[in-house]
Write a protein that holds these residues in place. Structure first.
Motif, short mmCIF file in Angstrom:
data_model
loop_
_atom_site.label_atom_id
_atom_site.label_comp_id
_atom_site.label_asym_id
_atom_site.label_seq_id
_atom_site.Cartn_x
_atom_site.Cartn_y
_atom_site.Cartn_z
N GLY B 22 0.80 -1.22 0.00
CA GLY B 22 0.00 0.00 0.00
C GLY B 22 0.83 1.27 0.00
O GLY B 22 0.27 2.37 -0.01
N THR B 23 2.15 1.12 0.03
CA THR B 23 3.00 2.32 0.00
C THR B 23 3.97 2.28 -1.17
O THR B 23 4.84 3.14 -1.28
N PHE B 24 3.81 1.28 -2.04
CA PHE B 24 4.80 1.07 -3.10
C PHE B 24 4.12 0.61 -4.38
O PHE B 24 4.78 0.18 -5.32
N GLY B 25 2.79 0.71 -4.42
CA GLY B 25 2.05 0.25 -5.59
C GLY B 25 2.41 -1.18 -5.94
O GLY B 25 2.49 -2.06 -5.08
N PHE B 26 2.64 -1.41 -7.23
CA PHE B 26 3.13 -2.71 -7.68
C PHE B 26 4.61 -2.59 -8.08
O PHE B 26 5.11 -3.35 -8.91
N GLY B 27 5.28 -1.62 -7.50
CA GLY B 27 6.74 -1.55 -7.57
C GLY B 27 7.32 -0.92 -8.81
O GLY B 27 8.30 -0.18 -8.73
N TYR B 28 6.70 -1.16 -9.97
CA TYR B 28 7.37 -0.78 -11.21
C TYR B 28 7.50 0.73 -11.38
O TYR B 28 8.40 1.19 -12.08
N GLU B 29 6.62 1.50 -10.73
CA GLU B 29 6.77 2.96 -10.87
C GLU B 29 7.99 3.46 -10.08
O GLU B 29 8.59 4.45 -10.46
N PHE B 30 8.35 2.76 -9.01
CA PHE B 30 9.57 3.11 -8.29
C PHE B 30 10.80 2.72 -9.10
O PHE B 30 11.86 3.32 -8.94
N ALA B 31 10.65 1.71 -9.97
CA ALA B 31 11.77 1.29 -10.81
C ALA B 31 12.16 2.39 -11.80
O ALA B 31 13.25 2.38 -12.35
N GLU B 32 11.25 3.36 -12.00
CA GLU B 32 11.60 4.50 -12.87
C GLU B 32 12.61 5.42 -12.19
O GLU B 32 13.29 6.19 -12.86
N ILE B 33 12.69 5.38 -10.85
CA ILE B 33 13.62 6.30 -10.17
C ILE B 33 14.83 5.60 -9.57
O ILE B 33 15.84 6.24 -9.30
N TYR B 34 14.76 4.28 -9.31
CA TYR B 34 15.99 3.56 -8.92
C TYR B 34 15.82 2.07 -9.20
O TYR B 34 14.71 1.59 -9.43
N ASP B 35 16.95 1.34 -9.18
CA ASP B 35 16.90 -0.10 -9.43
C ASP B 35 16.37 -0.80 -8.19
O ASP B 35 17.08 -0.93 -7.18
N ILE B 36 15.13 -1.27 -8.26
CA ILE B 36 14.48 -1.83 -7.08
C ILE B 36 15.01 -3.22 -6.72
O ILE B 36 14.61 -3.78 -5.70
N GLN B 264 9.45 -4.45 7.12
CA GLN B 264 8.79 -3.67 6.05
C GLN B 264 8.81 -2.19 6.40
O GLN B 264 8.74 -1.81 7.56
N ILE B 265 8.88 -1.39 5.33
CA ILE B 265 8.92 0.06 5.47
C ILE B 265 7.74 0.62 4.70
O ILE B 265 7.58 0.34 3.51
N GLY B 266 6.91 1.39 5.38
CA GLY B 266 5.67 1.86 4.75
C GLY B 266 5.62 3.35 4.58
O GLY B 266 5.98 3.91 3.54
N ALA B 267 5.22 4.05 5.64
CA ALA B 267 4.95 5.49 5.54
C ALA B 267 6.14 6.27 4.99
O ALA B 267 5.95 7.27 4.28
N MET B 268 7.35 5.84 5.32
CA MET B 268 8.52 6.60 4.86
C MET B 268 8.61 6.66 3.34
O MET B 268 9.15 7.61 2.78
N ASN B 269 8.09 5.60 2.66
CA ASN B 269 8.11 5.63 1.19
C ASN B 269 7.31 6.81 0.64
O ASN B 269 7.54 7.25 -0.49
N LEU B 270 6.34 7.28 1.42
CA LEU B 270 5.42 8.29 0.91
C LEU B 270 6.00 9.70 1.03
O LEU B 270 5.53 10.62 0.37
N VAL B 271 6.99 9.87 1.89
CA VAL B 271 7.61 11.20 2.00
C VAL B 271 9.01 11.19 1.42
O VAL B 271 9.56 12.24 1.09
N GLU B 272 9.59 10.00 1.32
CA GLU B 272 10.95 9.88 0.83
C GLU B 272 10.99 8.69 -0.14
O GLU B 272 11.15 7.55 0.28
N PRO B 273 10.78 8.97 -1.44
CA PRO B 273 10.64 7.85 -2.38
C PRO B 273 11.86 6.93 -2.43
O PRO B 273 11.73 5.78 -2.83
#
Lengths: 244, 305
Positions: B22-36, B264-273
Motif C-alpha cells: 500500500g505504500t509502493f504500488g506494484f513496484g514498477y513505478e519506483f523502478a523509474e527512479i531507482y533499481d528496485i 517492512q517500510i511503509g509510511a517513509m516511502n510516501l515522503v521519501e521515495p
C-alpha cells in the motif's frame, strides 16, 4: 521526478494570504506547465504539493495561499534558506491539444499555473485569452503579469470590485476560443463544465495528497476511464473523462 | 564484509528491507527512479477479488511524525493484478515477491490465495486480516483469535507457499491472535498494520477524513510496533516480519533484535521515495558500527536467554 534542493531567493505577499516564492535550482524535470513540486517543510511529516507558476533553466516560481500548517511555515521562510523538494511531478497541460486560440481559465489560487501555460502558448504562436476569476481585489493576483505577456486578459470578481461582476464563467461569452485549459476550485470547474459548451478542454484538479508521486492512492478520483490518481495520472485531465 | 541476507519461512532474501503493502504500488513505478533489485522483496498493493475504488476523499491526514490514511484497499482486482500488474513488476524486479491479499469473506481470501499460489515469482502470501478502513471484512477477521485461525486454516488448505498473516494492533491481546494463527498453520506473522485514529478540521468542526477514521502510521507508531513484535516473538515460534514506523537502518536492527526476521517500510516511502533504497544501502555500515556480521543471527537478540 527528481529529488532536489531549492534555495529560496524571495518570498513575498502578493495578495491577501497569497505569497510568491522564487526558488533557484534544478528545473530539469519540469516538462510542462501545470506540473507541481512537492516540498518538504521543516518539522512536518508529509510534503506539500504546490503548482509551478513559471520556470526557466535556473529556477522556478511558486505562488501559494496560506491555508494550513504547511503553507503557514512556508510563508515565514526567508531568502537563502534551502527547500528540499521533489520536482517535475504530475503530467501538466498538453499544449499539442490546445487550439490556435485557447482560453486559459483560472480561479483564485488556480490562477498561478495558468501563467506559465499562457506564456508558453504565446511562445508557440497561439492566441491566448486569459480569464481570471477572484473573490475581489483582495485576492486578485497576476493580472498585470498576464497583460504584460501580451494576451488579452479578462477579469471577474464575485463582489464586483474589479472587472466583470460574477464568476469566471461570466467571461466565457467575451472571447471566441477553440479550446480551453482551466484550474481552480471544484465549484468553479463544475460551473465551467456546465457553461462552456462542447469545446475541447483540459482541467487541472486539486485533491489532498499523501505522497504526490502515485504511491499511496490518497488522491484518487473516479473518471470515465476508471480510478485515476490526481498526483500521477493528473493533475490535468481531458474534460471528457471527468465525472461531475 | 557483513552478511545482510535473511530467511523468511525458507525464502531467502538478500536483505531484510521490504516496502510495505500500500505504500509502493506494484513496484514498477519506483523502478523509474531507482533499481528496485536492491530490495529484499516487495509486498505488493493489497489485492481483493473484485476491483475496488476505495473510500471517498480526503483519504489522507497528517499528524506529528506520521499520517492517517483511509484509502480503503483501492486496487484493480486480482484478474488485472495477475494479468497486468505482476508482469510489469516482473520486468524490473528479479527477487521474491510477497502478494498481499485482502478479503471480505472467507471465500474471497481462499480464491485470491489459490490464484496467487500459481504465480511463480510470488514466494510468500501475506494475508491481511487487519485493514481498519473497510467494513464487513479486513480488520474484523483479525480482531478475534477464532476468526483469525479460521482464515489461516482456509488459505493454508489451498497453497503450498508460506502464509504470513498480517495482524492489527487494534486488539486487547495481539499475542493471543498470533498464537491462534500459528496453531492454525500460519508460517509467519506480519505486524503491525495501522493504528485506528482520527483528526478533526477546526474550521468545519468535522473529521478531516471522509471516512471519519483512518490508520495511523509513520515514525510515531514505531515504539508501539516494536513493543508488539517483542511480545509476539515470545508468544510464537514462527518468523515475524516487523513493520510500523521504520525509518532508518538503525530501526531495522531494533526491529530484528526485538524479534523480526525481516522488516517492512511503509509510511517513509510516501515522503521519501528513496527510503527503502537508502536504508538497504546504509544497512551494512550500521551493522558494522554495532559489531554485527551476520544479520539473521540477531533476530530476537534483545530477549533474555
Amino acid at each position: 521526478m527528481i529529488k532536489t534542493e531549492y534555495i529560496i531567493r524571495s518570498n513575498e505577499p502578493i495578495a491577501d494570504g497569497v505569497y510568491r516564492m522564487r526558488l533557484e535550482g534544478d528545473t530539469g524535470a519540469i516538462k510542462a506547465p501545470g506540473q507541481f513540486i512537492d516540498i518538504s517543510v521543516p518539522e512536518l511529516f508529509l510534503r506539500r504539493p504546490i503548482s509551478v507558476s513559471d520556470w526557466d533553466a535556473s529556477g522556478l516560481t511558486i505562488i501559494y495561499k496560506v491555508v494550513g500548517a504547511g503553507t503557514d511555515k512556508l510563508s515565514a521562510m526567508r531568502p537563502g534558506a534551502a527547500l528540499p523538494a521533489l520536482s517535475g511531478l504530475g503530467n501538466g497541460f498538453d499544449m499539442d491539444k490546445c487550439a490556435r486560440h485557447t482560453a486559459v481559465i483560472g480561479g483564485g489560487v488556480g490562477v498561478p499555473p495558468m501563467y506559465g501555460l499562457a506564456k508558453r502558448l504565446l511562445e508557440r504562436g497561439h492566441e491566448v485569452t486569459a480569464m481570471l476569476g477572484f473573490n475581489g481585489t483582495g485576492d486578485m493576483m497576476l493580472v498585470q503579469e498576464f497583460e504584460a505577456l501580451g494576451c488579452r486578459t479578462l477579469v471577474s470578481t464575485a463582489d464586483g470590485s474589479f472587472g466583470v461582476r460574477g464568476f469566471v464563467t461570466a467571461l466565457l461569452p467575451m472571447a471566441d476560443f477553440g479550446s480551453f485549459c482551466a484550474c481552480g476550485p471544484e465549484p468553479m470547474l463544475r460551473a465551467l463544465e456546465g457553461a462552456v459548451g462542447d469545446k475541447p478542454g483540459q482541467i487541472s484538479l486539486e485533491e489532498r495528497m499523501g505522497c504526490g508521486f502515485g504511491a499511496c492512492m490518497g488522491c484518487t478520483k473516479q473518471t470515465k476511464n476508471g480510478p485515476k490518481r490526481v498526483c500521477k495520472d493528473g493533475p490535468v485531465f481531458d474534460r471528457e473523462v471527468l465525472i461531475w | 564484509m557483513v552478511d545482510t541476507s535473511v530467511s523468511l519461512a525458507g525464502v531467502r532474501l538478500d536483505n531484510p528491507v521490504i516496502p510495505a503493502s500500500g505504500t509502493f504500488g506494484f513496484g514498477y513505478e519506483f523502478a523509474e527512479i531507482y533499481d528496485i533489485n536492491c530490495l529484499g522483496s516487495i509486498s505488493i498493493k493489497g489485492t481483493t477479488r473484485e476491483p475496488r475504488f476505495g473510500n471517498p476523499t480526503p483519504r489522507i491526514a497528517e499528524c506529528a511524525s506520521g499520517l492517517l490514511n483511509s484509502v480503503g484497499l483501492q486496487n484493480p482486482g486480482i484478474d488485472r493484478v495477475i494479468a497486468e500488474e505482476l508482469p510489469k513488476l516482473r520486468k524490473c524486479f528479479k527477487k521474491p515477491i510477497i502478494a498481499n491479499i485482502s478479503g471480505f469473506s472467507l471465500d474471497e481470501y481462499v480464491e485470491c490465495c489459490e490464484r496467487m499460489d500459481k504465480e511463480e515469482q510470488v514466494e510468500i502470501l501475506e494475508v491481511n486480516i487487519s485493514c481498519p478502513n473497510v467494513h464487513g471484512g479486513g480488520m474484523s477477521f483479525g480482531t478475534c483469535p477464532e476468526s483469525a485461525a479460521e482464515v489461516t486454516r482456509a488459505v493454508k488448505a489451498v497453497t503450498k507457499k508460506p502464509v504470513f498473516i498480517k495482524l492489527t494492533p487494534n486488539v486487547t491481546d495481539i499475542c493471543a491472535v498470533a498464537r491462534a494463527c500459528e496453531d492454525a498453520g500460519a508460517d509467519g506473522i506480519s505486524m503491525i498494520n495501522t493504528l485506528l485514529g482520527m483528526r478533526l478540521d477546526l474550521r468545519r468542526r468535522k473529521p478531516l477524513l471522509a471516512n471519519v477514521t483512518g490508520g495511523l502510521s509513520g515514525p510515531a507508531v514505531f515504539p508501539v510496533a516494536l513493543r508488539m513484535v517483542y511480545q509476539v516473538y515470545e508468544a510464537v515460534s514462527i518468523p515475524i516480519i516487523g513493520m510500523g514506523g521504520v525509518s532508518s537502518a538503525e530501526n531495522v536492527l531494533e526491529m530484528m533484535l526485538a524479534g523480526a526476521s525481516a522488516v517492512q517500510i511503509g509510511a517513509m516511502n510516501l515522503v521519501e521515495p528513496y527510503a527503502c533504497r537508502d536504508i538497504a544501502k546504509q544497512l551494512p555500515a550500521v551493522m558494522e558500527k554495532y559489531g554485527i556480521t551476520d544479520l539473521k543471527s540477531i533476530t530476537g537478540g534483545a530477549h533474555n536467554g
